[in-house]
Scaffold this motif. Structure first.
Motif, short mmCIF file in Angstrom:
data_model
loop_
_atom_site.label_atom_id
_atom_site.label_comp_id
_atom_site.label_asym_id
_atom_site.label_seq_id
_atom_site.Cartn_x
_atom_site.Cartn_y
_atom_site.Cartn_z
N ARG A 140 0.83 -1.20 0.00
CA ARG A 140 0.00 0.00 0.00
C ARG A 140 0.87 1.25 0.00
N LEU A 141 0.58 2.14 -0.95
CA LEU A 141 1.26 3.42 -1.05
C LEU A 141 0.30 4.58 -0.82
N LEU A 142 -1.00 4.33 -0.94
CA LEU A 142 -2.00 5.40 -0.90
C LEU A 142 -2.45 5.66 0.53
N GLY A 143 -1.51 6.06 1.33
CA GLY A 143 -1.62 6.25 2.76
C GLY A 143 -0.26 5.94 3.33
N PRO A 144 -0.15 5.48 4.58
CA PRO A 144 1.16 4.98 5.06
C PRO A 144 1.65 3.83 4.18
N VAL A 145 2.96 3.73 4.00
CA VAL A 145 3.53 2.67 3.18
C VAL A 145 3.54 1.39 4.01
N VAL A 146 2.73 0.43 3.57
CA VAL A 146 2.49 -0.77 4.37
C VAL A 146 2.57 -2.00 3.47
N LEU A 147 3.07 -3.09 4.02
CA LEU A 147 2.96 -4.40 3.39
C LEU A 147 2.01 -5.22 4.23
N GLU A 148 0.92 -5.69 3.62
CA GLU A 148 -0.03 -6.57 4.30
C GLU A 148 0.14 -7.97 3.75
N ALA A 149 0.25 -8.93 4.63
CA ALA A 149 0.38 -10.33 4.22
C ALA A 149 -0.39 -11.19 5.21
N GLY A 150 -0.46 -12.48 4.92
CA GLY A 150 -1.24 -13.37 5.76
C GLY A 150 -0.78 -13.41 7.20
N ALA A 151 0.52 -13.17 7.42
CA ALA A 151 1.06 -13.27 8.78
C ALA A 151 1.03 -11.95 9.53
N GLY A 152 0.53 -10.91 8.91
CA GLY A 152 0.49 -9.63 9.58
C GLY A 152 0.76 -8.49 8.62
N GLN A 153 1.25 -7.37 9.16
CA GLN A 153 1.58 -6.25 8.31
C GLN A 153 2.77 -5.51 8.87
N VAL A 154 3.47 -4.81 7.99
CA VAL A 154 4.63 -4.01 8.37
C VAL A 154 4.45 -2.63 7.77
N THR A 155 4.72 -1.60 8.57
CA THR A 155 4.68 -0.22 8.09
C THR A 155 6.11 0.27 7.91
N PHE A 156 6.36 0.93 6.78
CA PHE A 156 7.71 1.42 6.46
C PHE A 156 7.70 2.95 6.47
N THR A 157 8.63 3.53 7.19
CA THR A 157 8.75 4.98 7.25
C THR A 157 10.20 5.37 6.95
N GLY A 158 10.45 6.67 6.92
CA GLY A 158 11.81 7.16 6.75
C GLY A 158 12.46 6.66 5.47
N LYS A 159 13.73 6.33 5.55
CA LYS A 159 14.50 5.92 4.38
C LYS A 159 14.09 4.52 3.90
#
Length: 271
Positions: A14-33
């Protein structure tokens, strides 16, 4: 976290908001560099992005010492974060790296796909179908694009992505006007006033909706406020199309079918 099962949803970036990876095991949010590096790879998904180009876009001048090593370190961090939710998506490919998002895809790609279907349906006169596609497209948005990602590249790209959203919103309002849903246009465009205070097409759509709803004085007031803002902030008069719409409302003529600048579909944002 548990590994993603065979029946779990495919990874979705997801880029259209916070940069996030959603997967079956959960999600991770990426910030900064980390978020900046992942954004560059996602915007060029399926293509090799060279290490020097990654460094140039992730870091503003002056460049850090040993930029190639810093890129490798960032890639390793992003890979570990993706692996934690069962996604192995970044490959090393000379002269840099390639990201393959997999079956889940990228929300920006899914947004663009729905907008393209909406434009096709609208051009064919299938307005209810077009409206449904626009609503699906806009449902991918969760806030300000690339929220939390740092750097001038991310800021410039976020502005362009926001422009794509406004383009889709304008096109959706045009469909609502065609369907005579003037009340929806009035409520939705009025809510966008702070987000897009100088978008002439949106203001033209609001004027048309107000006028068609029997609110002629309010329609003319929308024009007056917009003109004053444009003259004060930009030193510009409204476009000919918007001035023509104002004249028709003053004469109590039927408004034109479309008004404001950029009436046609916008071009691509350049990826």
């Amino acid at each position: 976290m548990e590994a993603r099962g065979h029946d779990a949803p495919a990874p979705l970036f997801r880029l259209l908001g916070p940069v996030v990876l959603e997967a079956g095991a959960g999600q991770v949010t990426f910030t900064g560099k980390q978020g900046a590096l992942l954004t560059v790879l996602l915007l060029h998904a399926g293509q090799v992005v060279s290490t020097p180009r990654l460094a140039e876009t992730v870091w503003d001048p002056p460049m850090p010492s040993a930029p190639a090593a810093r890129v490798r370190m960032l890639v390793s961090e992003v890979r570990r974060a993706c692996a934690a939710v069962g996604a192995d998506v970044i490959e090393t490919r000379r002269p840099g790296y390639l990201l393959s998002p997999g079956a889940g895809g990228i929300d920006l790609t899914l947004f663009r796909s729905q907008v393209a279907l909406a434009r096709e349906a609208a051009a064919a006169g299938r307005h209810a179908e077009a409206l449904a596609h626009y609503e699906r497209a806009l449902s991918w948005w969760r806030g300000a694009p690339l929220d939390g990602v740092t750097g001038s590249f991310a800021e410039a790209r976020a502005e362009r992505l926001h422009g794509l959203k406004l383009d889709a919103l304008e096109e959706r309002q045009e469909v609502l006007l065609t369907l005579d849903r003037y009340g929806d246009v009035v409520s939705e465009v009025s809510a966008l006033a702070d987000e897009a205070p100088l978008r002439e097409r949106l203001h033209g759509q609001l004027m048309r909706a107000l006028y068609e709803s029997g609110r002629r004085t309010e329609a003319l007031e929308v024009y007056r406020r917009l003109r004053r803002r444009m003259v004060d902030e930009l030193g510009l008069e409204p476009t000919y199309e918007l001035r023509r719409l104002q004249s028709r409302i003053l004469r109590s003529d039927p408004p034109p079918v479309s008004a404001g600048d950029g009436a046609g579909p916008p071009g691509p944002d350049g990826g």
